[in-house]
Write an enzyme that holds these catalytic residues in place. Structure first.
Site, PDB file in Angstrom:
ATOM      1  N   ASP A 215      11.015  -5.771   3.212  1.00 16.90           N
ATOM      2  CA  ASP A 215      10.669  -6.092   1.411  1.00 16.90           C
ATOM      3  C   ASP A 215      12.260  -5.756   1.026  1.00 16.90           C
ATOM      4  OD1 ASP A 215       9.030  -6.511  -0.532  1.00 16.90           O
ATOM      5  OD2 ASP A 215       9.706  -4.365  -1.192  1.00 16.90           O
ATOM      6  N   GLU A 274      13.023 -10.497   3.958  1.00 14.40           N
ATOM      7  CA  GLU A 274      12.617 -10.828   2.434  1.00 14.40           C
ATOM      8  C   GLU A 274      13.713 -11.001   1.506  1.00 14.40           C
ATOM      9  OE1 GLU A 274      10.307 -10.612  -1.487  1.00 14.40           O
ATOM     10  OE2 GLU A 274      11.308  -8.926  -0.706  1.00 14.40           O
TER      11      GLU A 274
HETATM   12  C1  NOJ Z   1       8.486  -8.125  -2.640  1.00 13.37           C
HETATM   13  C2  NOJ Z   1       6.998  -8.228  -2.419  1.00 13.37           C
HETATM   14  O1  NOJ Z   1       6.630  -9.501  -1.641  1.00 13.37           O
HETATM   15  C3  NOJ Z   1       6.375  -8.069  -3.651  1.00 13.37           C
HETATM   16  O2  NOJ Z   1       5.094  -8.032  -3.849  1.00 13.37           O
HETATM   17  C4  NOJ Z   1       6.690  -6.632  -4.395  1.00 13.37           C
HETATM   18  O3  NOJ Z   1       6.110  -6.497  -5.538  1.00 13.37           O
HETATM   19  C5  NOJ Z   1       8.306  -6.576  -4.326  1.00 13.37           C
HETATM   20  N1  NOJ Z   1       8.930  -7.018  -3.359  1.00 13.37           N
HETATM   21  C6  NOJ Z   1       8.595  -4.994  -4.633  1.00 13.37           C
HETATM   22  O4  NOJ Z   1       8.304  -4.223  -3.704  1.00 13.37           O
END
Ligand code: NOJ
Length: 534
Positions: A215, A274
């Site tokens: 993340d 991500e």
């Molecule tokens: C990306 C995640 O996919 C999302 O759902 C989240 O709110 C943010 N990162 C913060 O962790």
């Protein structure tokens, strides 16, 4: 299995590079299947449905966070990284799920959330009490005469300032909600702790996890001195320009360390970034040979239903990843964006385009991510009552942004029942009337259904060994049509609403709307995709 068909063995004969062409199914844990009737999906619910995912043809499953959390941001606010939240089950359930998935030939990737913890994490509690863990976050004095203004001009991704003041007068940084304080990755204890957390999940019973979706992989390191941005337009610029808290060169050293850690385990465990990088070239840096295995290709997800724009994104994505020898990934939907049926116009047009986009995605070289429910052709739920919404960005932007709940509605498994088979009772968000018609049971065995289209596409993708990882080249096509060849295979996509006539490229294998072949030529219906054997 895909890895048996297309994977390249290394000298040891054991490594198959399975991720290069894997189809990875994203399970949003809270909304997939509820085994105990509390309205919230759970690990046992997932385990019960694993045969569905194996039969669908997925190679791997990615589970969104199920760790102990106050759920201020759907579990992306982790209070304890080694504990399963009781909402979702127990550690024994996680082990059992891993064992069952592996027995079915499915790999399991889990989320790791290293940019921030929950404000209830023991470290942050200690930090607020003035303990040594304060160094593991970003605390700063305020600005202005009495320190009453934030330390800099950074805005939270969810709206409002990225800083919150605490009783002793200092401020802490949170790029997301105030309940998600950012960790300080210059601190060695933070680094050591996350190494230990990765090892914990890699070594869990049931064979451990097969990798991590990381993340905010682009946000862990901030520019030295936390400099001002200087423009109020900051939030709009995320993903289009380098900001002092995103895509800093320092993140790569962390990812290189994690790659070494992953490689020290047998079984080709992977890391998936991500990362919202400003360009395909910057994104490619995350998947250099000594870094992560994959990065999500959000350029593809953001691309409109337009042939030249799609072709450009495909070319840029392939060129950028080829420059570092990594596979490209493709994704159309996830738990943070409006479902693509709705993005492409909604209704029957949106569904036609979504089905065509799925076949396009699955014909491109690389790995594809599916988001739960897209195989059912689910649209976004756009009329949720505000009082039931949970997305923190909805509240921090006075409801103008952050409508992420509409893609997180529990998915339908059956034609009827209080939550259409999601669980024994109602789900945590209401499902639209008639949702049962989209259910797994309603679509199974119906040859025109979106579910059967996905099943057939995934089965064919496995059978045609040249799909997945391998070369492609564009073919001449009329305006509005994309046509490309893979070994023994052609894919045509008509992005126009009207039918288009062209020379038949071969024998049709699968299509979202049947092409009309007459002699040497074919009329391809509007908003459709066809796979051809040549
Ligand atoms: C990306 C995640 O996919 C999302 O759902 C989240 O709110 C943010 N990162 C913060 O962790």
């Amino acid at each position: 299995m895909t890895q048996q068909l297309t994977g390249a063995a290394t000298a040891s004969g054991t490594r198959t590079r399975w991720w290069r062409d894997a189809v990875i199914y994203q399970v949003y844990v809270r909304s997939f299947a509820d085994s105990d009737g509390d309205g919230i999906g759970d690990l046992r619910g997932i385990e019960e449905r694993l045969p569905y995912l194996a039969e669908l043809g997925a190679d791997a499953v990615w589970l969104t966070p199920f760790y102990a959390s106050p759920q201020a941001d759907g579990g992306y606010d982790v209070a304890d990284y080694r504990v399963v939240d009781p909402l979702f089950g127990t550690l024994a359930d996680a082990e059992s799920l891993l064992g069952a998935a592996h027995a079915l030939g499915l790999r399991v990737i889990v989320d790791v959330v290293p940019n921030h913890t929950s404000d209830r994490h023991v470290w942050f509690r200690d930090a607020l009490a003035g303990g040594p863990a304060r160094e593991r976050y970003h605390f700063r004095p305020g600005t202005g005469a009495d320190g009453g203004l934030p330390p800099n001009d950074w805005q939270s991704v969810f709206g409002g300032p990225a800083w919150t003041r605490v009783p002793d007068g200092s401020w802490y940084l949170h790029l997301f909600a105030p309940e998600q304080p950012d960790l300080n990755w210059e601190n060695q204890e933070v680094r050591a702790e996350f190494d230990a957390i990765l090892r914990f999940w890699l070594e869990l019973g049931g064979g451990g996890v097969d990798g991590f979706r990381i993340d905010v992989a682009h946000g862990m390191v901030k520019a030295a001195g936390l400099p001002d941005i200087g423009t109020p337009e900051q939030v709009r610029m995320i993903g289009s320009q380098t900001l002092p808290f995103f895509d800093q060169d320092g993140v790569h050293e962390i990812h290189r360390g994690w790659r070494e850690l992953l490689d020290s385990y047998a079984g080709e465990r992977i890391g998936v970034a991500e990362a919202w990088a400003p360009s395909a070239e910057r994104l490619a840096l995350y998947v250099r040979p000594d870094e992560l295995h994959q990065a999500f290709n959000f350029q593809f997800l953001r691309c409109p239903w337009d042939a030249p724009a799609m072709r450009t994104v495909v070319d840029e994505s392939l060129a950028a990843t080829a420059s570092v020898g990594a596979p490209t990934t493709w994704v159309l939907s996830n738990h943070d964006v409006v479902r693509h049926v709705t993005r492409y116009g909604g209704g029957t047009t949106g569904l036609r385009r979504a089905r065509a986009a799925a076949l396009l995605m699955l014909a491109l070289p690389g790995s594809a991510y599916l988001y739960q429910g897209e195989e059912l052709g689910l649209p976004e739920v756009t009329d949720l009552p505000d009082e039931l919404r949970e997305d923190p960005s909805f509240f921090r932007s006075s409801g103008q942004e952050g409508l992420r709940d509409g893609c997180r509605v529990p998915i339908p498994w059956a034609e009827d029942g209080p939550s259409y088979g999601f669980g024994p009772g109602a789900g945590w968000l209401p499902q639209p009337d008639g949702w049962g018609e989209c259910s797994v049971r309603a679509q199974t065995g119906n040859p025109g259904s979106t579910l059967e289209l996905y099943r057939e596409a995934l089965a064919l993708r496995r059978r045609l060994a040249g799909l997945g990882d391998g070369p492609m080249h564009w073919l001449d096509a009329p305006a509005g049509v994309l046509a490309f060849a893979r070994p023994g295979f052609v894919c045509t996509v008509n992005t126009l609403s009207a039918a288009v006539e062209l020379p038949a490229p071969g024998r049709p294998l699968l299509s979202t709307s049947a092409p009309d072949i007459s002699g040497e030529s074919v009329r391809i219906p509007g908003d459709s995709c066809t796979w051809w054997a040549i």
